[in-house]
Structure formats: structure tokens, C-alpha cells
Design a protein around this motif. Sequence first.
Motif, PDB file in Angstrom:
ATOM      1  N   VAL A 140      17.637  37.780  67.096  1.00 11.06           N
ATOM      2  CA  VAL A 140      18.224  37.292  65.844  1.00 11.06           C
ATOM      3  C   VAL A 140      19.600  37.916  65.648  1.00 11.06           C
ATOM      4  O   VAL A 140      19.895  38.983  66.199  1.00 11.06           O
ATOM      5  N   ALA A 141      20.426  37.256  64.845  1.00  5.84           N
ATOM      6  CA  ALA A 141      21.771  37.750  64.553  1.00  5.84           C
ATOM      7  C   ALA A 141      22.246  37.110  63.252  1.00  5.84           C
ATOM      8  O   ALA A 141      21.828  36.002  62.917  1.00  5.84           O
ATOM      9  N   PRO A 142      23.123  37.781  62.526  1.00  8.24           N
ATOM     10  CA  PRO A 142      23.649  37.207  61.284  1.00  8.24           C
ATOM     11  C   PRO A 142      24.764  36.208  61.558  1.00  8.24           C
ATOM     12  O   PRO A 142      25.501  36.324  62.538  1.00  8.24           O
ATOM     13  N   GLY A 143      24.878  35.215  60.676  1.00  9.95           N
ATOM     14  CA  GLY A 143      25.945  34.233  60.763  1.00  9.95           C
ATOM     15  C   GLY A 143      26.565  34.010  59.398  1.00  9.95           C
ATOM     16  O   GLY A 143      26.107  34.561  58.381  1.00  9.95           O
ATOM     17  N   LEU A 144      27.589  33.167  59.345  1.00  6.91           N
ATOM     18  CA  LEU A 144      28.346  33.017  58.111  1.00  6.91           C
ATOM     19  C   LEU A 144      29.151  31.725  58.145  1.00  6.91           C
ATOM     20  O   LEU A 144      29.672  31.334  59.186  1.00  6.91           O
ATOM     21  N   SER A 145      29.239  31.093  56.989  1.00 10.63           N
ATOM     22  CA  SER A 145      30.145  29.954  56.812  1.00 10.63           C
ATOM     23  C   SER A 145      31.115  30.263  55.680  1.00 10.63           C
ATOM     24  O   SER A 145      30.699  30.741  54.617  1.00 10.63           O
ATOM     25  N   THR A 146      32.412  30.024  55.886  1.00 13.26           N
ATOM     26  CA  THR A 146      33.426  30.265  54.861  1.00 13.26           C
ATOM     27  C   THR A 146      34.449  29.130  54.885  1.00 13.26           C
ATOM     28  O   THR A 146      34.553  28.378  55.858  1.00 13.26           O
ATOM     29  N   GLN A 147      35.230  29.061  53.815  1.00 13.58           N
ATOM     30  CA  GLN A 147      36.268  28.044  53.697  1.00 13.58           C
ATOM     31  C   GLN A 147      37.659  28.596  53.964  1.00 13.58           C
ATOM     32  O   GLN A 147      38.588  27.841  54.198  1.00 13.58           O
ATOM     33  N   THR A 148      37.827  29.930  53.886  1.00 13.56           N
ATOM     34  CA  THR A 148      39.152  30.532  54.056  1.00 13.56           C
ATOM     35  C   THR A 148      39.099  31.669  55.061  1.00 13.56           C
ATOM     36  O   THR A 148      38.051  32.264  55.295  1.00 13.56           O
ATOM     37  N   SER A 149      40.235  31.981  55.658  1.00  6.91           N
ATOM     38  CA  SER A 149      40.340  33.139  56.547  1.00  6.91           C
ATOM     39  C   SER A 149      40.298  34.417  55.712  1.00  6.91           C
ATOM     40  O   SER A 149      40.874  34.480  54.622  1.00  6.91           O
ATOM     41  N   ASN A 150      39.634  35.425  56.226  1.00  3.45           N
ATOM     42  CA  ASN A 150      39.432  36.650  55.463  1.00  3.45           C
ATOM     43  C   ASN A 150      39.138  37.770  56.448  1.00  3.45           C
ATOM     44  O   ASN A 150      39.307  37.610  57.658  1.00  3.45           O
ATOM     45  N   SER A 151      38.667  38.907  55.957  1.00 12.65           N
ATOM     46  CA  SER A 151      38.232  39.986  56.830  1.00 12.65           C
ATOM     47  C   SER A 151      37.027  40.674  56.191  1.00 12.65           C
ATOM     48  O   SER A 151      36.933  40.800  54.968  1.00 12.65           O
ATOM     49  N   LEU A 152      36.087  41.121  57.044  1.00  9.80           N
ATOM     50  CA  LEU A 152      34.872  41.804  56.609  1.00  9.80           C
ATOM     51  C   LEU A 152      35.089  43.306  56.639  1.00  9.80           C
ATOM     52  O   LEU A 152      35.670  43.846  57.590  1.00  9.80           O
ATOM     53  N   VAL A 153      34.615  44.002  55.596  1.00  7.16           N
ATOM     54  CA  VAL A 153      34.825  45.442  55.482  1.00  7.16           C
ATOM     55  C   VAL A 153      33.500  46.134  55.176  1.00  7.16           C
ATOM     56  O   VAL A 153      32.525  45.529  54.723  1.00  7.16           O
ATOM     57  N   GLY A 154      33.452  47.457  55.437  1.00  6.81           N
ATOM     58  CA  GLY A 154      32.293  48.282  55.103  1.00  6.81           C
ATOM     59  C   GLY A 154      32.566  49.062  53.830  1.00  6.81           C
ATOM     60  O   GLY A 154      33.655  48.994  53.265  1.00  6.81           O
ATOM     61  N   PRO A 155      31.573  49.838  53.332  1.00  7.25           N
ATOM     62  CA  PRO A 155      30.293  50.097  54.003  1.00  7.25           C
ATOM     63  C   PRO A 155      29.150  49.233  53.504  1.00  7.25           C
ATOM     64  O   PRO A 155      27.993  49.554  53.752  1.00  7.25           O
ATOM     65  N   TYR A 156      29.432  48.127  52.811  1.00  4.33           N
ATOM     66  CA  TYR A 156      28.347  47.307  52.270  1.00  4.33           C
ATOM     67  C   TYR A 156      28.093  46.046  53.074  1.00  4.33           C
ATOM     68  O   TYR A 156      27.321  45.187  52.643  1.00  4.33           O
ATOM     69  N   THR A 157      28.721  45.895  54.224  1.00  7.32           N
ATOM     70  CA  THR A 157      28.398  44.814  55.141  1.00  7.32           C
ATOM     71  C   THR A 157      27.284  45.301  56.058  1.00  7.32           C
ATOM     72  O   THR A 157      27.482  46.252  56.826  1.00  7.32           O
ATOM     73  N   CYS A 158      26.092  44.693  55.969  1.00  4.79           N
ATOM     74  CA  CYS A 158      24.940  45.254  56.678  1.00  4.79           C
ATOM     75  C   CYS A 158      23.963  44.161  57.096  1.00  4.79           C
ATOM     76  O   CYS A 158      24.007  43.026  56.604  1.00  4.79           O
ATOM     77  N   PHE A 159      23.071  44.533  58.033  1.00  6.20           N
ATOM     78  CA  PHE A 159      22.077  43.632  58.592  1.00  6.20           C
ATOM     79  C   PHE A 159      20.800  44.435  58.782  1.00  6.20           C
ATOM     80  O   PHE A 159      20.741  45.334  59.620  1.00  6.20           O
ATOM     81  N   ASP A 160      19.762  44.134  57.992  1.00  3.36           N
ATOM     82  CA  ASP A 160      18.527  44.924  57.977  1.00  3.36           C
ATOM     83  C   ASP A 160      17.330  44.017  58.206  1.00  3.36           C
ATOM     84  O   ASP A 160      17.297  42.866  57.753  1.00  3.36           O
ATOM     85  N   GLY A 161      16.326  44.548  58.887  1.00  2.38           N
ATOM     86  CA  GLY A 161      15.106  43.790  59.103  1.00  2.38           C
ATOM     87  C   GLY A 161      13.914  44.698  59.309  1.00  2.38           C
ATOM     88  O   GLY A 161      14.055  45.844  59.768  1.00  2.38           O
ATOM     89  N   ALA A 162      12.736  44.222  58.929  1.00  4.20           N
ATOM     90  CA  ALA A 162      11.513  45.009  59.092  1.00  4.20           C
ATOM     91  C   ALA A 162      10.336  44.066  59.310  1.00  4.20           C
ATOM     92  O   ALA A 162      10.253  42.989  58.698  1.00  4.20           O
ATOM     93  N   LEU A 163       9.408  44.466  60.199  1.00  8.57           N
ATOM     94  CA  LEU A 163       8.204  43.698  60.440  1.00  8.57           C
ATOM     95  C   LEU A 163       7.240  43.860  59.278  1.00  8.57           C
ATOM     96  O   LEU A 163       6.909  44.978  58.883  1.00  8.57           O
ATOM     97  N   LEU A 164       6.788  42.744  58.731  1.00 11.03           N
ATOM     98  CA  LEU A 164       5.825  42.795  57.629  1.00 11.03           C
ATOM     99  C   LEU A 164       4.395  42.880  58.161  1.00 11.03           C
ATOM    100  O   LEU A 164       3.587  43.669  57.693  1.00 11.03           O
ATOM    101  N   ASN A 165       4.038  42.040  59.122  1.00 12.87           N
ATOM    102  CA  ASN A 165       2.739  42.131  59.792  1.00 12.87           C
ATOM    103  C   ASN A 165       2.842  41.462  61.147  1.00 12.87           C
ATOM    104  O   ASN A 165       3.824  40.793  61.456  1.00 12.87           O
ATOM    105  N   TRP A 166       1.846  41.638  61.986  1.00 12.75           N
ATOM    106  CA  TRP A 166       1.895  41.043  63.313  1.00 12.75           C
ATOM    107  C   TRP A 166       0.531  40.455  63.665  1.00 12.75           C
ATOM    108  O   TRP A 166      -0.472  40.733  63.025  1.00 12.75           O
ATOM    109  N   LEU A 167       0.540  39.608  64.687  1.00 12.08           N
ATOM    110  CA  LEU A 167      -0.686  38.954  65.132  1.00 12.08           C
ATOM    111  C   LEU A 167      -1.080  39.486  66.504  1.00 12.08           C
ATOM    112  O   LEU A 167      -0.231  39.888  67.279  1.00 12.08           O
TER     113      LEU A 167
END
Length: 456
Positions: free
Chosen positions: A429-456
Motif C-alpha cells: 500500500v502507499a498514499p496518493g493525492l489529487s490536487t488542482q494546483t502546484s504546491n509543496s508538502l511539508v512536515g512534521p504533520y505529513t504522515c502515513f500510519d497503519g495498524a492491523l485490526l485483526n487477521w484470519l
Amino acid sequence: MTSPDRKVPSGAYVGSSAPNNVANLQSVTWAGVQQATVANLFASYQGVNTASQNMNGDNDTSAAAATAAAMGSSTAQSTGSAAQNTAAANTASIASLLPPPAPSTTPGSMFNDSFARTTLGPNYTAVKSGPVADLIISGNQVRLDPNGNTGTGSTIALNTSALQTDDQSVSLVMGAANNAANVATGIILRADPQLTTFAYAWIYSTVIYIGSGTRSGGTNTYSDWTSLATTVNTGDTVTFTAVGSNYQVLVNNSPVLGFSDAAGSVPTGSSRRAVGFGCSYSSGKFSFSVAGLTAADQQAAAPTGIGWSLVRGSTTGVARGAGSMTRLTGVFDTVRQAANVSIVNLGAGQVQVNRAGWYLISIAYNFASLDYAMRTELWGAPSLGGSWGLLRAGAVGDGGSSDQDGNPVGNAYATSGSFVVYLSKGAVVAPGLSTQTSNSLVGPYTCFDGALLNWL
């Protein structure tokens, strides 16, 4: 503190015997956030496999706790600011405060200091830059001696007990503000005993700088990486961390500033693990006093559970052109945690899961400039080298209308989304994005988090 019309509210300043005296700061500010701060520095994913059963109840409890903490923090900061102009008994009461200690099971070393004595003592080596006086302890707070200072300069106190690893954290409790809007208190990491090279955070009451420093011929030279306007009050805890090439500053456990030193301008190694703090003086003005210190290695126990947390620590923007349904490149620079998953491409946020199950995944983006009609997206591939496809898409921002001058409305600096998806073993998996204007991404609040809830 005063109200906006500069009048002093009745009852704002109180003596040491009053129940709302600043001595209560300890129980409000640090006891209330102790667990959160320690968790941020040392904890890892715990109890992930029970999250799906308890999620709703935990969210309600967390929301209530966060509201109470925010109210308490606001009261504490107001009281702490007022203390600067109260009787000496109120100022002295701040000195008993300390940042939250690290848990005793944390690998590496840690130490703290409440400065409950009359002199700094042999556990510190003082290094001066400029015509300044010695550091003294007054009312259990460290400051420059008010006598003997001329011109501009600073004194840095390095603790003689160096840490054991290159990944480090130092927290200071801000004491009396003095003239903190004009001169800075410093936190020092990754220093050699002579302060030849080091990383620093300079803390004013209105702005924080981080960067790399050197010393030659008895003079310190500072090269700022980045800065951010923010408010720091008497009684606040400011934490400066270094993990790998990534540096971060937190105020009362909230991240406010980050930078990735990709160039390696601060050398590391076994001979460069001293830490400390500094007070400065300029033309009759003094920095914050220091009311408490905690330093610790950042080595944490191996995380448990299954999940990941990636972030862009740097506040330097990553340019991104306008476009729809695109994945990221070169955005993330820090792995906060990763347990039982594979980070395929850090910059692009590509994560491969090693167990099938339901995953809760959150994505957040911060932009350097206003944007509109943004959409947060989650992309996936069935395996490494497989075909990528859009798995989930968030709501589109309101960019379809204009004001009377033709300017788009609904502009924002951020967008985010949270999704629950089923992933097969080996999926990416990976994050994606759609925008209408050119810009730039900054930290430290740009993040990508994930956790397993349950498994089979």
C-alpha cells in the motif's frame, strides 16, 4: 498574564498560600501529560490485535481525556506566565518541576536534574562563548549570573555523563521567562566534550530554531536549518530529539518543528554523545531560566503488534505539481515505528504487509501554500511488482466555487483521510493525492500510519 486590553484581571496573581498558586503546575502540566510524553519517546505499538473490539470505547475515552488535558494545559500556561510577575515564592515553586522521566526498562541510559542545590556542581562542564558570566542556581533554577555580563554571549553546560547511543532526547522545563522574547535558551545534542560540533535547539518565547553548531577559538558558530514561530511559556516542557538523520522539537509533547539532516552536518559516534543546555545574554537581557532537565537514549524496546508510522520530519517543502490520482515520491523521511511489515520505499510511503487481515490506515498531508479541491487517496498492489490501483479515496475539498473577485473558495493548508481495508498477505500500500494546483508538502504533520485490526 494580562488580558488583551492590558488590564490585570482580578485574582490573576496569587501568593504561595492560595490553592491556585503556580505550584499546582506540576500536577496539571506534567502529571497530566507524563504518560503521553513517555509514550511518544519510547513506546511502540501495543495491543494492536484487540483494537477492533475496543476502538469505539477507546475513541470516546481518548476524546474526553484530550479535552480535559487541553483545558488543563491552557490553565497551566496562563498561570505559568503570570508567575513571572508574582512574589518570589511563586517563582521558586517552579523549580521543583521536572520533565517526565524515562521508564526504567528503556535500553541505554538516562538522567534527570531538578537543580535542587546552590551550585551547578561537577556533573557539568561549562563552555562559554562571548563575554558572559557563570551559570548559577537561584531558587532551584539555572540562569546566568546577573552580574558580570557584557555584550552578547552564552554559556553551555554539558553533562559529564554522556549518553550511550547517537539517538538522543533532551527535555527542559522552562523556568522564569526573563527576556526570552529577545534571547534564547538552548538544548544541545550529539556534542563532543569540547563542543567542537553539536546540534542545537534555540528556544525563544516566540520562536524556536534548530541547526548545527561548531566551536573554534573560544567562539560558537550556529548554522540554522529551520525555524518556526511558536509560543513557549514559563512551565512548558520543550523536548529536542535526534534519531538517525532526523531532528524534532516538541512543546508539551506536541511536535512543532522538524528537519532531516541528509547532509550529515552533525557528526555522530561514541565520542560525540554529550548533551546539555545553555543560557544566553544580550545587551542587558537574559534568556529563560532552566527549572529541570531529563536526557535519555532513544533506543526503545522492539515494537510489538503489526503496523507502521511514517512521517516527513523536515519542514522543507517537497515540490509537487498539480495532478489527479497520483502516488507520492520522496516525501517521507522518518520511520517512527514499524513492526512486522516491510518498508519497501520510505520516500514514497510504500509498505508491504506480511499478514492478511483488516487494516486501519490514516494519511495526512500539510502544504506550504493554500490549496483547494484536494483529495486524499490510498493505493495498493497485490504484491511487489504488481499493478497499482486506487483502493480508497477521501472527500474532495470545496474548490468548485469562487468569490465575487473570481478567487476559488474552500482553500486549506491540509487534507487527510482514514480507511479500513482488507489486505492479503504480501500486498503493498502507499498514499496518493489529487490536487488542482502546484504546491509543496511539508512536515512534521505529513504522515502515513497503519495498524492491523485483526487477521484470519
